[in-house]
Write a protein that holds these residues in place. Structure first.
Motif, PDB file in Angstrom:
ATOM      1  N   VAL A  88       0.823  -1.208   0.000  1.00 58.51           N
ATOM      2  CA  VAL A  88       0.000   0.000   0.000  1.00 58.51           C
ATOM      3  C   VAL A  88       0.859   1.262   0.000  1.00 58.51           C
ATOM      4  CG1 VAL A  88      -0.333   0.143   2.510  1.00 58.51           C
ATOM      5  CG2 VAL A  88      -2.060   1.084   0.973  1.00 58.51           C
ATOM      6  N   ASN A  89       1.971   1.258   0.702  1.00 55.37           N
ATOM      7  CA  ASN A  89       2.843   2.431   0.712  1.00 55.37           C
ATOM      8  C   ASN A  89       3.440   2.673  -0.666  1.00 55.37           C
ATOM      9  OD1 ASN A  89       3.329   1.005   3.645  1.00 55.37           O
ATOM     10  ND2 ASN A  89       2.962   3.203   3.764  1.00 55.37           N
ATOM     11  N   CYS A  90       3.789   1.595  -1.365  1.00 49.76           N
ATOM     12  CA  CYS A  90       4.297   1.735  -2.731  1.00 49.76           C
ATOM     13  C   CYS A  90       3.223   2.322  -3.640  1.00 49.76           C
ATOM     14  CB  CYS A  90       4.725   0.379  -3.276  1.00 49.76           C
ATOM     15  SG  CYS A  90       6.057  -0.416  -2.372  1.00 49.76           S
ATOM     16  N   VAL A  91       2.017   1.802  -3.549  1.00 48.31           N
ATOM     17  CA  VAL A  91       0.913   2.283  -4.371  1.00 48.31           C
ATOM     18  C   VAL A  91       0.648   3.762  -4.091  1.00 48.31           C
ATOM     19  CG1 VAL A  91      -1.567   2.033  -4.815  1.00 48.31           C
ATOM     20  CG2 VAL A  91      -0.105   0.002  -4.684  1.00 48.31           C
ATOM     21  N   ASN A  92       0.794   4.178  -2.831  1.00 51.08           N
ATOM     22  CA  ASN A  92       0.590   5.586  -2.484  1.00 51.08           C
ATOM     23  C   ASN A  92       1.621   6.505  -3.124  1.00 51.08           C
ATOM     24  OD1 ASN A  92      -1.621   4.940  -0.921  1.00 51.08           O
ATOM     25  ND2 ASN A  92      -0.507   4.996   1.012  1.00 51.08           N
ATOM     26  N   TRP A 158      10.379  -1.141   0.924  1.00 49.13           N
ATOM     27  CA  TRP A 158       9.379  -0.841  -0.105  1.00 49.13           C
ATOM     28  C   TRP A 158       8.563   0.327   0.420  1.00 49.13           C
ATOM     29  CZ3 TRP A 158       9.758  -6.136   1.292  1.00 49.13           C
ATOM     30  CH2 TRP A 158      10.157  -7.004   0.279  1.00 49.13           C
ATOM     31  N   PRO A 159       8.396   1.359  -0.284  1.00 53.80           N
ATOM     32  CA  PRO A 159       9.122   1.794  -1.474  1.00 53.80           C
ATOM     33  C   PRO A 159      10.438   2.459  -1.094  1.00 53.80           C
ATOM     34  CG  PRO A 159       7.486   3.431  -0.907  1.00 53.80           C
ATOM     35  CD  PRO A 159       7.340   2.310   0.089  1.00 53.80           C
ATOM     36  N   ALA A 160      11.300   2.611  -2.066  1.00 57.11           N
ATOM     37  CA  ALA A 160      12.562   3.335  -1.880  1.00 57.11           C
ATOM     38  C   ALA A 160      12.932   3.973  -3.208  1.00 57.11           C
ATOM     39  CB  ALA A 160      13.673   2.397  -1.417  1.00 57.11           C
TER      40      ALA A 160
END
Length: 195
Positions: A88-92, A158-160
């Protein structure tokens, strides 16, 4: 309560209080770590020395591009974005990455998404392709199923995002969500354009 359980509980409470993160878990590690500035632009600089960007290695599939190498991208500013579609953090972060790409792609920015799966279902190329379509991703994406590029960058989150200057050096690193304005300013400064 055993001593070992007490120690683990204390460590978890300490991490919660300080905002620390557990490496490799998809969560927000909103810490920006500028490592080096390249031009005489007002980019934040840390004391760390320049590090040459590792090449993309062990890539299973390339989407939206022929295979790319860091040496092929010399003279360009490159944003390497480690992500996975189930995080979810990546998608954000994806709307910010796609907006940055749209804003600067004609000025010398190349974005390379490195999709490194966290779970087995994220290893499917058709699932990755569907995620690219769902999120409107048109920049190059490398499918890193064996985590070889992830390991080459010594990435843990994730993410970076890693920003690489025109000479192939990593000049900025950020883990988690956020720092979007700082990322934009860093890219704009390297491209010598107004953000």
């Amino acid at each position: 309560m055993t001593v070992k359980l007490l120690a683990v509980s204390a460590a978890l409470v300490g991490m919660a209080v300080t905002g620390a993160v557990i490496p490799g878990i998809c969560d927000e590690a909103a810490r920006a770590t500028p490592v080096v500035a390249a031009a005489a632009t007002p980019v934040q600089v840390a004391a760390a020395s320049q590090q040459a960007a590792p090449d993309f290695t062990g890539i299973n599939t390339w989407f939206n591009s022929k295979p790319l190498g860091i040496a092929d991208l010399r003279g360009k500013v490159v944003l390497v974005d480690f992500w996975t579609y189930g995080c979810v953090n990546c998608v954000n972060t994806l709307p910010h990455v796609t907006d940055l790409y749209a804003k600067y792609k004609d000025k010398g920015l190349v974005v390379v998404g490195v999709h490194t799966p966290e779970f087995p279902f994220e290893r499917s190329a058709s699932n990755v392709q569907a995620a690219l379509k769902r999120h409107g991703i048109t920049y190059p994406v490398a499918q890193d199923n064996d985590s070889k590029t992830w390991n080459a960058y010594r990435n843990q989150y994730w993410p970076a995002q890693y920003i690489i200057d025109q000479s192939g050096k990593i000049v900025f690193q950020h883990e988690g969500e956020g720092a979007y304005d700082q990322i934009d300013r860093t890219v704009a400064g390297l491209l010598n354009v107004n953000s």
